[in-house]
Design an enzyme around this catalytic site. Structure first.
Site, mmCIF file in Angstrom:
data_model
loop_
_atom_site.group_PDB
_atom_site.id
_atom_site.type_symbol
_atom_site.label_atom_id
_atom_site.label_comp_id
_atom_site.label_asym_id
_atom_site.label_seq_id
_atom_site.Cartn_x
_atom_site.Cartn_y
_atom_site.Cartn_z
ATOM 1 C CB CYS A 95 38.935 14.677 11.193
ATOM 2 S SG CYS A 95 39.119 16.417 10.755
ATOM 3 C CG HIS A 142 42.138 17.200 14.530
ATOM 4 N ND1 HIS A 142 43.244 17.696 13.894
ATOM 5 C CD2 HIS A 142 41.119 17.281 13.616
ATOM 6 C CE1 HIS A 142 42.913 18.046 12.654
ATOM 7 N NE2 HIS A 142 41.650 17.802 12.467
#
Lengths: 351, 351, 351, 351
Positions: free
Chosen positions: C148, C241
């Site tokens: 990710c 994130h």
């Protein structure tokens, strides 16, 4: 003060409660730590095998101790503090008691056993007489301490019960994450969230409260008759259980008098000036928005050993009163209360 | 469905409640937003003057609207939704009502005024008849919506009250930060903390609940007779008020029947199939640890308009029952309920 | 658009990534979910065996599916999406590929294998040609998706690299708790805290970035030559994130031009109008304090599939530029990218 | 040790920095608090006018002090510590210095003024010679302390710069909520979120770092020549700024040597054994996931005065090194550093 130092061991010393035992036993005037056990960490140094979360550093000398197995033959101590999980506690605590140790337990295993005293030192020190019943069967003894939520609730209820007679308690708790140990509650459950359920907790609150508040007579405890309804929730707080309490009483209650009763409340630990006894078991805060977990959890002359109470106010009528109570779940709710209990045992010559 | 679209304005449209009004009015089949007001932002584009926190983006066309002053002469609308602070509301809502507008207010200013209906559309739509009393004095009207905490509590209490007669309610709330608006609660108050006090909230819960549950007779509302004790706390949650509820009833209560009553509960908005009415005003969750704010706050066929209930269980005896209820404080607790109320007014030809 | 619907299975469908696969496959125009696997839950209904954390409810029909074993003989599908842990992936993904399945994997097991394409569909779709190399050895194929953090970083770096040639990247990430799965990170680690370490993550960021940015030539990928230094931290955020990026370039860089390049960036998925392709893979936000995880993680015409970028500004000299990038770790960083990759495979006739 | 106790006052004593001044001045061996000022609270008792957030209780005797106006004629002190906001500081600090006071300021007002020393006591105590320049114009002096983020960054950079010559610094900070004071950052901005922007902070980090690291020659400071790129973010942490630091050096760097340099680093405060000087200004932690704000912010022999450093590792090549640094923003980053600075002034006979 005992004539010689008392050797103590901590069973299950790796977890959070175990850590707080070590933190609070460090520099203790009466107790000398001789052993720490952990099934998974036998042979490892304490410092290396523990994720220390009790604040500050691992007490230096304790950090160098080596974990041993929880075996009565290997433990050299007068008292063993148990921070074991319930299943292991059920087996090992009995084994230690039969081998002659005085076991002071934070586990739920024997709390409701009719021969086992369940004691908050300020509330029902007389229940320790149950030890004599146990001693008819074995050389040691098991003494227990209620679960954290109950201890924090029971302290302010005691003077109210003595003064007015409590008929009913409705309590909702907002409990800290550390109550579930480590790793305990997942971040994904507590970020921007609250979990309104803690397995087994509500039953413990009711049963343990009724036993503590009960009367010892003829070698057994008659549970108190009050009605108890509780809802236990988990909130994104590290340490400190907050409890919203509603009480109904037999007699008419006066809020100002309640404040005074709480503030003046003292028990045997205070009279005996036990080392871990706070000057005031209960501190009433005047701030309209107190107690708050982060600000108040380490209250008291022995930090974390006082329960703070705030917002004492009338309930729905003259026979009901409400307040909020807060206590440090790992100090007053766990290691601190157990150590205080062991001090009481020593002072009362049970050890 | 009304024969023509109804023009609505939002007073105090910059705050969080105002933002949710815009979010929920966007694409509304009956209502057409014609004006947004904000004393501090007159002349600015909505998009530029607002810190949007209602999720997603500012609805495009609304973002282009220009803030005007909250002046009845400048607002071209049939209905004004008020998200004004109490002080401003006291003055402006009356001014708009006197100028002929129907004011649907989320402020506390007139909620307890005896001629002003305080209505949760599923619970006491009949109280709208108080509008007729108002109309003897002015051409418009003020209609109010309880505060968020009360609405979320009142919905599950309604079917219980109807079936068993409620004598007493003891409730502890765990309320979201967004209930205090923006900036609202400081981070330093909610990181690793809970604040067990919300100014004025506990009084509102009691008074508003008693008025909503009251009976309209002879042009006035006789407040319900139940006893209400509440403790309101603020927890580190964004949206969604969780309430721990203990109820005592006149008649013996059966928990399974309560679950059924809650699940089947419907009100006039459901019968009338109002656009913002959720199919089920109350959803009973079966998970042992539900409802949880983050997981359940947007429940319902109209997201956020259903209150979720969990852990329905017996209290201390056959005449008491406990449960947890959760609602989105800005949807069911604020903008959504007010819009639903306006829909009801339209359907009932009050507009 | 493929001529017939493509049957897909999800391996390891119980975890968070698995849940997002189901969420995003629900109602998918090309893909039909035929099987879900989980070693621990074989025989159980999806709904009953999963702690659903992907928002809203379990898609109804998927909730009724029964978990089967991850066995090529039992899975009836054209494509298998793998959300398996690395160890299991190493064994099972190869087994499925050898049995003729096209495996689109979110695990790290084969990402750096020289015959396995590691692809972000907008960046290096040409690397899919490595499938032909694999097919010389087996009937199926393994295709992988970066972790990710890398995907979210690589997207904005791509147009900058193309325009200016990147020499060096220094990145510090602030990663969400959900990146560690459930239960994942303990509350005691993230309340009032940040953890500045994520095992193995920094190595992945460097290696995977260099491979994605590499050039395919002669049936193998030559890794890009840029220098990469990363520090990965875990913050108390649920999803999303955030990455603080500093870049040095070969050629002089102009911040305004960078903004334009990022905004206009499109890749093959956009050209092909793949179902899960967002209109803009990168959205540049103008707010001085954006992107923020909670506000921006679900950005894009396919929510969560766009990376948002903000604060594009000059670094220390004319050959450096800085910005913040944010992406939803479970959508663009996991399930969404893998589904987009499978769509690309279908569109390009690899399936 | 000074021959007599030094009288000190705190300007702007109500805020968080002011509170930490009082906390750290309590029981101070050299300094005697004689006055506290606050424009808004003149005439009120300290205890009554302050929302105390510095841990524990308000020091008893200080709590009884009465706020006075920040007027040189009313303040009886040798040194005034300023925790004033920038605007007020610009006016009042000069007024106090002209009236003969030594002003030790935490405000940004005069930090970059060329005659004003900007000093971290362990790094550039020689810059205090600028006081002599000031004294040609007025009887008192203004001495400043960098902002919290810079101090925490500068400490570990100092020994690295001395040993290898720093060419470039790229830093991303994860800063605590308390850095913004109270009420400071709204809960709605930090629950499940990070804010990647702090107004004015990045410029301060660069400019102040260059000035501190600069060389004093001929009565002026020549700023250091290194390149500095910083990104400042706010995370949901109470206290403790974490900084992810990437450094490029003139000479080849060895990570093990860096660890040693950091551990052994000492400055004048350590040599002089100043009361608030920690034994080690920098503590290198060995844990792979340290430093962490909650666990490490109160590190050092004077709690909170040591910066902890972890994860020292090679950057992209032999001339780069990376690490994480953490410091308590209100202790080493504010009140503690200023008090240490005043101690240095006293020891060096500037007072």
């Amino acid at each position: 003060m005992p004539s010689r130092s008392i050797r103590v061991a901590v069973l299950g010393a790796r977890g959070l409660v175990g850590q707080w035992f070590l933190k609070m036993l460090h520099g203790h005037p009466w107790f000398k730590l001789t052993a720490v056990t952990s099934h998974e960490a036998v042979g490892l140094r304490y410092r290396d095998a523990v994720k220390w979360l009790a604040g500050g550093d691992v007490p230096f000398d304790f950090g160098e101790m080596e974990f041993i197995e929880a075996d009565p033959k290997k433990v050299d101590a007068d008292v063993v503090f148990s921070a074991l999980p319930t299943e292991a506690a059920r087996k090992l605590e009995l084994m230690f008691a039969e081998a002659g140790f005085t076991v002071v337990s934070k586990s739920a295993a024997y709390r409701l056993d009719e021969n086992v005293p369940l004691v908050v030192p300020e509330i029902n020190p007389d229940h320790l007489a149950l030890i004599d019943v146990q001693r008819t069967k074995m050389s040691g003894a098991i003494v227990t301490d209620p679960n954290c939520t109950t201890t924090i609730l029971a302290l302010p209820l005691k003077p109210i019960h003595d003064a007015y007679g409590i008929r009913k308690v409705v309590v909702t708790t907002l409990q800290a994450a550390s109550g579930a140990g480590y790793p305990g509650v997942a971040s994904l459950d507590l970020i921007d969230n609250v979990v309104p359920y803690i397995q087994g907790e509500e039953e413990k609150v009711r049963d343990e409260l009724l036993k503590i508040m009960g009367k010892l007579s003829g070698g057994r405890v008659e549970w108190a008759g009050m009605e108890v309804a509780s809802t236990c929730t988990r909130v994104p707080v590290l340490d400190g259980h907050l409890e919203s309490v509603y009480v109904e009483t037999e007699r008419e209650v006066d809020e100002n008098e309640v404040v005074e009763l709480l503030q003046e409340f003292k028990g045997k630990p205070q009279t005996l000036k036990l080392p871990t006894a706070p000057e005031k078991p209960i501190i009433v805060l005047s701030g309209v928005d107190r107690p708050q977990p982060r600000l108040d959890r380490l209250s008291g002359s022995v930090p974390g050993m006082s329960v703070t109470v705030g917002r004492v106010r009338r309930g729905v009528n003259k026979r009901s009163v409400m307040f909020l109570a807060l206590g440090h779940n790992l100090v007053r709710g766990a290691a601190g209360s157990a150590i205080l209990l062991a001090e009481l045992l020593a002072a009362e010559k049970y050890i």
